[in-house]
Design a protein around this motif. Structure first.
Motif, PDB file in Angstrom:
ATOM      1  N   GLU A 100      21.467 100.643 -43.886  1.00 35.06           N
ATOM      2  CA  GLU A 100      21.647  99.643 -44.932  1.00 35.06           C
ATOM      3  C   GLU A 100      20.312  99.318 -45.587  1.00 35.06           C
ATOM      4  O   GLU A 100      19.274  99.312 -44.940  1.00 35.06           O
ATOM      5  CB  GLU A 100      22.236  98.363 -44.306  1.00 35.06           C
ATOM      6  CG  GLU A 100      22.635  97.319 -45.298  1.00 35.06           C
ATOM      7  CD  GLU A 100      23.390  96.163 -44.650  1.00 35.06           C
ATOM      8  OE1 GLU A 100      23.471  95.126 -45.313  1.00 35.06           O
ATOM      9  OE2 GLU A 100      23.874  96.301 -43.521  1.00 35.06           O
ATOM     10  N   THR A 102      18.756  96.230 -48.022  1.00 34.16           N
ATOM     11  CA  THR A 102      19.055  94.890 -48.526  1.00 34.16           C
ATOM     12  C   THR A 102      17.837  94.330 -49.240  1.00 34.16           C
ATOM     13  O   THR A 102      16.704  94.679 -48.918  1.00 34.16           O
ATOM     14  CB  THR A 102      19.492  93.955 -47.379  1.00 34.16           C
ATOM     15  OG1 THR A 102      19.836  92.684 -47.919  1.00 34.16           O
ATOM     16  CG2 THR A 102      18.403  93.774 -46.345  1.00 34.16           C
ATOM     17  N   TRP A 153      20.696  86.538 -45.292  1.00 37.05           N
ATOM     18  CA  TRP A 153      19.490  85.898 -45.804  1.00 37.05           C
ATOM     19  C   TRP A 153      19.680  84.386 -45.751  1.00 37.05           C
ATOM     20  O   TRP A 153      20.618  83.849 -46.320  1.00 37.05           O
ATOM     21  CB  TRP A 153      19.207  86.342 -47.231  1.00 37.05           C
ATOM     22  CG  TRP A 153      18.690  87.746 -47.314  1.00 37.05           C
ATOM     23  CD1 TRP A 153      19.422  88.868 -47.513  1.00 37.05           C
ATOM     24  CD2 TRP A 153      17.338  88.164 -47.176  1.00 37.05           C
ATOM     25  NE1 TRP A 153      18.609  89.966 -47.512  1.00 37.05           N
ATOM     26  CE2 TRP A 153      17.305  89.562 -47.318  1.00 37.05           C
ATOM     27  CE3 TRP A 153      16.134  87.490 -46.956  1.00 37.05           C
ATOM     28  CZ2 TRP A 153      16.146  90.302 -47.228  1.00 37.05           C
ATOM     29  CZ3 TRP A 153      14.969  88.238 -46.892  1.00 37.05           C
ATOM     30  CH2 TRP A 153      14.976  89.616 -47.020  1.00 37.05           C
TER      31      TRP A 153
END
Length: 177
Positions: A100, A102, A153
């Motif tokens: 992933e 991000t 986050w």
């Protein structure tokens, strides 16, 4: 021009040694990796060796010969060491698959998470790298025996990864011993 080649060869070999030692230091202390990959350093050291060999054409004084010999010896040793490093990492590094990517809410930080598997020589796990400009990167998260990443986050510089909080502004890392 020939005089300049031996000087360029000597200075480039010394710079390559400095970069190699800094790469070793940054890997051991989990600092920012600002050095290009080892195979790029290997190509530059071969170029420095070629310049050092061309520097033998400078017959103006004995120091020019000595400078060329020093450059040839140092670059040859560096080429050997970098060949060992490149071969070792190619054989024993295991697999690394991108899971992933991000970005922070303000798009200031980019984290890439990889699933690693060392095969018979180790275990599997997750590694999170903070991406910088060019090839710069820093490992900010590592966990063994985990094969998926769950992240969220909290704010623009704090991320919660598998229930572990990492503040990127304070340059925190989560790497268990």
């Amino acid at each position: 021009m020939v005089k300049k080649m031996s000087w360029i060869a000597l200075f480039s070999v010394l710079i390559l040694y400095f970069l190699s030692f800094y790469s070793l230091y940054s890997n051991m202390n989990n600092q920012w990796l600002i050095v290009p990959p080892a195979y790029v350093m290997l190509v530059f050291s071969m170029f420095a060796l070629a310049l050092a060999i061309l520097g033998f054409k400078d017959r103006s004084n004995n120091f020019a010969k000595l400078r060329s010999w020093i450059s040839v010896i140092l670059s040859s040793v560096l080429i050997f060491l970098l060949l060992v490093v490149v071969s070792f990492t190619a054989i024993f590094s295991g697999s690394k698959v991108l899971l992933e990517t991000t970005h922070s809410p303000d798009q200031h930080y980019t984290l890439k998470f990889y699933k690693t598997d060392a095969g018979a020589m180790g275990t599997f796990g997750i590694v999170g790298e903070l991406q910088g400009p060019l090839w710069f990167r820093k490992v900010v998260y590592s966990e063994r025996r985990v094969d998926q990443v769950d992240l969220e986050w909290s704010d623009n510089h704090t991320v919660v990864i598998n229930d572990h909080q990492v503040n990127l502004l304070l340059e925190e890392t989560w790497i268990p011993q």
